[in-house]
Design a protein around this motif. Structure first.
Motif, PDB file in Angstrom:
ATOM      1  N   GLU A  56       0.809  -1.188   0.070  1.00 23.53           N
ATOM      2  CA  GLU A  56       0.074  -0.024   0.004  1.00 23.53           C
ATOM      3  C   GLU A  56       0.844   1.344   0.210  1.00 23.53           C
ATOM      4  N   LEU A  57       2.208   1.164   0.244  1.00 25.38           N
ATOM      5  CA  LEU A  57       2.930   2.387   0.573  1.00 25.38           C
ATOM      6  C   LEU A  57       3.870   2.317  -1.103  1.00 25.38           C
ATOM      7  N   LEU A  58       3.763   1.569  -1.801  1.00 28.99           N
ATOM      8  CA  LEU A  58       4.568   1.711  -3.017  1.00 28.99           C
ATOM      9  C   LEU A  58       4.265   2.610  -3.928  1.00 28.99           C
ATOM     10  N   PRO A  59       2.930   3.082  -4.150  1.00 29.68           N
ATOM     11  CA  PRO A  59       2.423   4.324  -5.020  1.00 29.68           C
ATOM     12  C   PRO A  59       2.866   5.560  -4.280  1.00 29.68           C
ATOM     13  N   LEU A  60       3.136   5.718  -3.124  1.00 29.28           N
ATOM     14  CA  LEU A  60       3.643   6.733  -2.201  1.00 29.28           C
ATOM     15  C   LEU A  60       5.158   6.961  -2.676  1.00 29.28           C
ATOM     16  N   PRO A 227      -0.253  10.831   4.705  1.00 25.99           N
ATOM     17  CA  PRO A 227       0.120   9.502   4.621  1.00 25.99           C
ATOM     18  C   PRO A 227       1.609   9.279   5.443  1.00 25.99           C
ATOM     19  N   SER A 228       1.961  10.497   5.815  1.00 25.55           N
ATOM     20  CA  SER A 228       3.467  10.438   6.289  1.00 25.55           C
ATOM     21  C   SER A 228       3.514   9.831   7.501  1.00 25.55           C
ATOM     22  N   VAL A 229       2.335  10.366   8.584  1.00 26.31           N
ATOM     23  CA  VAL A 229       2.492   9.676   9.762  1.00 26.31           C
ATOM     24  C   VAL A 229       0.950   9.186  10.389  1.00 26.31           C
ATOM     25  N   VAL A 279       6.403   7.472   6.583  1.00 29.47           N
ATOM     26  CA  VAL A 279       6.880   7.207   5.275  1.00 29.47           C
ATOM     27  C   VAL A 279       7.785   8.173   5.317  1.00 29.47           C
ATOM     28  N   THR A 280       9.198   7.923   5.174  1.00 25.75           N
ATOM     29  CA  THR A 280      10.395   8.939   5.091  1.00 25.75           C
ATOM     30  C   THR A 280      10.734   9.201   3.473  1.00 25.75           C
ATOM     31  N   GLY A 281      11.864   9.441   3.253  1.00 27.46           N
ATOM     32  CA  GLY A 281      12.291   9.648   1.834  1.00 27.46           C
ATOM     33  C   GLY A 281      11.994   8.762   0.884  1.00 27.46           C
ATOM     34  N   PRO A 282      12.221   9.359  -0.464  1.00 25.17           N
ATOM     35  CA  PRO A 282      11.972   8.333  -1.546  1.00 25.17           C
ATOM     36  C   PRO A 282      12.614   6.851  -1.653  1.00 25.17           C
ATOM     37  N   ALA A 283      13.725   6.839  -1.109  1.00 25.55           N
ATOM     38  CA  ALA A 283      14.546   5.609  -0.946  1.00 25.55           C
ATOM     39  C   ALA A 283      14.066   4.697  -0.188  1.00 25.55           C
ATOM     40  N   ASP A 284      13.222   5.039   0.982  1.00 24.85           N
ATOM     41  CA  ASP A 284      12.726   4.106   2.057  1.00 24.85           C
ATOM     42  C   ASP A 284      11.302   3.979   2.122  1.00 24.85           C
ATOM     43  N   ALA A 442       6.295   5.594 -17.595  1.00 22.65           N
ATOM     44  CA  ALA A 442       5.591   4.422 -17.133  1.00 22.65           C
ATOM     45  C   ALA A 442       4.683   4.583 -16.245  1.00 22.65           C
ATOM     46  N   ILE A 443       4.591   5.687 -15.555  1.00 26.22           N
ATOM     47  CA  ILE A 443       3.365   5.890 -14.669  1.00 26.22           C
ATOM     48  C   ILE A 443       2.222   6.479 -15.675  1.00 26.22           C
ATOM     49  N   ARG A 444       2.434   7.142 -16.519  1.00 29.75           N
ATOM     50  CA  ARG A 444       1.301   7.709 -17.748  1.00 29.75           C
ATOM     51  C   ARG A 444       0.959   6.441 -18.288  1.00 29.75           C
ATOM     52  N   LEU A 445       1.623   5.602 -18.760  1.00 25.15           N
ATOM     53  CA  LEU A 445       1.023   4.179 -19.225  1.00 25.15           C
ATOM     54  C   LEU A 445       0.550   3.210 -18.523  1.00 25.15           C
ATOM     55  N   GLY A 446       0.414   3.565 -17.201  1.00 26.79           N
ATOM     56  CA  GLY A 446       0.135   2.431 -16.243  1.00 26.79           C
ATOM     57  C   GLY A 446       0.790   1.277 -15.883  1.00 26.79           C
ATOM     58  N   HIS A 447       1.920   1.455 -16.204  1.00 23.68           N
ATOM     59  CA  HIS A 447       3.152   0.284 -15.909  1.00 23.68           C
ATOM     60  C   HIS A 447       3.402   0.501 -14.395  1.00 23.68           C
ATOM     61  N   VAL A 448       3.455   1.479 -13.826  1.00 22.22           N
ATOM     62  CA  VAL A 448       3.926   1.837 -12.335  1.00 22.22           C
ATOM     63  C   VAL A 448       2.594   2.768 -11.953  1.00 22.22           C
ATOM     64  N   THR A 449       2.246   2.281 -10.708  1.00 22.93           N
ATOM     65  CA  THR A 449       1.148   3.085 -10.053  1.00 22.93           C
ATOM     66  C   THR A 449       1.934   4.044  -8.909  1.00 22.93           C
ATOM     67  N   ALA A 450       1.370   5.334  -9.088  1.00 27.63           N
ATOM     68  CA  ALA A 450       1.851   6.099  -8.250  1.00 27.63           C
ATOM     69  C   ALA A 450       0.810   7.158  -7.738  1.00 27.63           C
ATOM     70  N   ALA A 451       1.079   7.359  -6.368  1.00 30.02           N
ATOM     71  CA  ALA A 451       0.091   8.438  -5.683  1.00 30.02           C
ATOM     72  C   ALA A 451       0.782   9.860  -5.958  1.00 30.02           C
ATOM     73  N   PRO A 452      -0.077  10.936  -5.837  1.00 30.14           N
ATOM     74  CA  PRO A 452       0.568  12.220  -5.774  1.00 30.14           C
ATOM     75  C   PRO A 452       1.461  12.435  -4.604  1.00 30.14           C
ATOM     76  N   ALA A 453       2.694  13.052  -4.965  1.00 31.06           N
ATOM     77  CA  ALA A 453       3.583  13.363  -3.865  1.00 31.06           C
ATOM     78  C   ALA A 453       3.196  14.168  -2.788  1.00 31.06           C
ATOM     79  N   SER A 454       3.723  13.692  -1.680  1.00 33.74           N
ATOM     80  CA  SER A 454       3.178  14.295  -0.390  1.00 33.74           C
ATOM     81  C   SER A 454       4.145  14.827   0.430  1.00 33.74           C
TER      82      SER A 454
END
Length: 454
Positions: A56-60, A227-229, A279-284, A442-454
């Motif tokens: 559930e956190l991967l789109p973030l 979604p951060s805390v 939810v911390t930075g992009p890497a984690d 990849a996000i536009r084509l639907g290959h990767v699911t992404a949530a709005p940046a927060s």
């Protein structure tokens, strides 16, 4: 990190080895960045990391990485490691940070309210070639300079400032004793320049109590900032929310065993009052990361601990290096080696309390005195001062854990290495922009699911 025979040999022998390495791997060879035909597909590498993360956190994660080329760069530690593994190696190892980008350095208030600048993230630390950290750091300044709209000439000055600060510091450390290196302080004037930007009144964080908590039902509790805390009681992805805090308590009990008697006695003055998933930075993003609120019995004084899930370093498959005791202990050991400012609550835990699978956590105090330091708001002069401070700090860490004399002898007295790494940084930033564009496609084509940046 145990010194090798090479690092304890006579000085003239070590210098001769460094000069031989410079013949085998000339300074200008470090300008090389792998061509597209040699590189692994970065999106495939990122997807491989997703297999064991919280779904559930991967789109973030991807939403944050897609926000800008700089955000992508911060989250792409594995693709960066894959690229660095294809570059020339000098043959001299250190305890590497593993992800020595400028965002992983920070200002802290040490004991006695003394301001210090040091590493702030250790999830990828592992013995590795020293030049990998230097190149990752240099590239981060080129990418940040582009994000900030700095001209190519100004970006080049920032990159060269970082690498030249590293070279000059390493020459200085090569002449010092091990104890002198261990206790070496950063340049006070440069520290003040960076602190003036990062500790301005508009950039100071509120204290942890005000930033992270609220009074609920008459008790101090962690406040929801989705979604951060997200407080433990609001979660279902890790099992029954009613028992999640109890299971985090079991993790803390495991962690307690890694502390010495004095630090264990200090921890025992506190009890677990609340916990929240962060939810911390992009890497984690996507890994389990928890903020635990502990309060002192009787007084209610708060203590905030971060419990961060740890996996093998992104460098491991490219170096073959392993550290006994598992990923949690690896991070704690690496942090103690490269960070000059210690943390009395530093430890680790191994548990199967979440989904029946073994998980390892790095535990440390979550500092409420660290400056926010928005690097995208830095002027060229401040970014250049920041570069010098990062380069010096990286050199101190490498000198503490590797052969400062050999590295200094390899670097020599000219800026040739810095010029080459500057070219590497430009090529890396160019490729980073292409990789970021590929992620957005990849996000536009639907290959990767992404949530709005927060």
């Amino acid at each position: 990190m145990t010194l090798t025979d090479n690092e304890t040999a006579a000085p003239d022998v070590r210098i001769a080895r460094a000069r031989a390495a410079r013949v085998a791997v000339p300074a200008d060879g470090h300008a090389e960045f792998p061509c597209s035909l040699r590189r692994a597909d970065p999106l495939t590498l990122l997807a491989r990391q997703d297999r064991d993360r919280v779904p559930e956190l991967l789109p973030l994660r991807y939403g944050r990485m897609a926000a800008s080329p700089l955000a992508y760069f911060r989250g792409a530690a594995l693709p960066a490691a894959a690229d660095l593994a294809l570059t020339p190696r000098t043959g001299f190892g250190v305890q590497a940070c593993g992800d020595a980008q400028l965002a992983n350095f920070g200002l802290f208030t040490a004991q006695g309210r003394r301001l210090v600048f040091d590493f702030a993230d250790f999830g990828e630390t592992l013995p590795a070639p020293w030049e990998w950290d230097v190149k990752r750091l240099a590239a981060s300044f080129e990418v940040t300079g582009r994000e900030n709209g700095h001209t190519a000439a100004l970006r080049r000055r920032s990159v060269l400032a970082a690498v030249e600060a590293y070279r000059l510091a390493m020459h200085d450390f090569a002449r010092r004793t091990s104890l002198d290196i261990f206790f070496a302080p950063a340049d006070a004037r440069t520290l003040r320049v960076v602190a003036a930007h990062r500790l301005g009144t508009e950039k100071r964080r509120p204290a942890g109590v005000r930033r992270w908590t609220e009074i609920r039902d008459g008790h101090l509790r962690l406040a929801a900032r989705p979604p951060s805390v997200v407080p433990a009681g609001h979660l279902a992805g890790d099992g029954d929310p009613a028992t999640l805090t109890d299971r985090l308590g079991a993790v803390l009990a495991q962690y307690r065993r890694t502390l010495g008697p004095a630090r264990r006695a200090l921890l025992d003055r506190y009890r677990l009052a609340d916990a929240a998933r962060t939810v911390t930075g992009p890497a984690d993003a996507g890994t389990r990361s928890w903020l635990a609120l502990l309060v002192r019995t009787g007084t209610g004084d708060p203590l905030f601990l971060q419990l961060k899930e740890i996996r093998p370093s992104v460098l491991q498959e490219y170096t073959g290096a392993t550290v006994p005791g598992g990923p949690g202990r690896r991070v704690v050991t690496g942090q103690r080696l490269i960070q000059a400012t210690g943390d009395v609550f530093l430890g680790w835990a191994r548990t199967t309390a979440f989904d029946g699978r073994a998980r390892e956590f790095h535990v440390r105090r979550s500092r409420d005195d660290q400056a926010v330091g928005d690097v995208t708001a830095m002027s060229p002069d401040v970014l250049r001062a920041h570069a010098r401070l990062c380069g010096w700090t990286l050199a101190r860490a490498h000198a503490r854990t590797g052969d400062a004399l050999a590295i200094a002898a390899y670097l020599g007295s000219s800026p040739a290495f810095a010029e080459a790494v500057g070219q590497f940084a430009v090529a890396c930033a160019d490729q980073n922009e292409r990789d970021h564009a590929a992620l957005r496609q990849a996000i536009r084509l639907g290959h990767v699911t992404a949530a709005p940046a927060s």
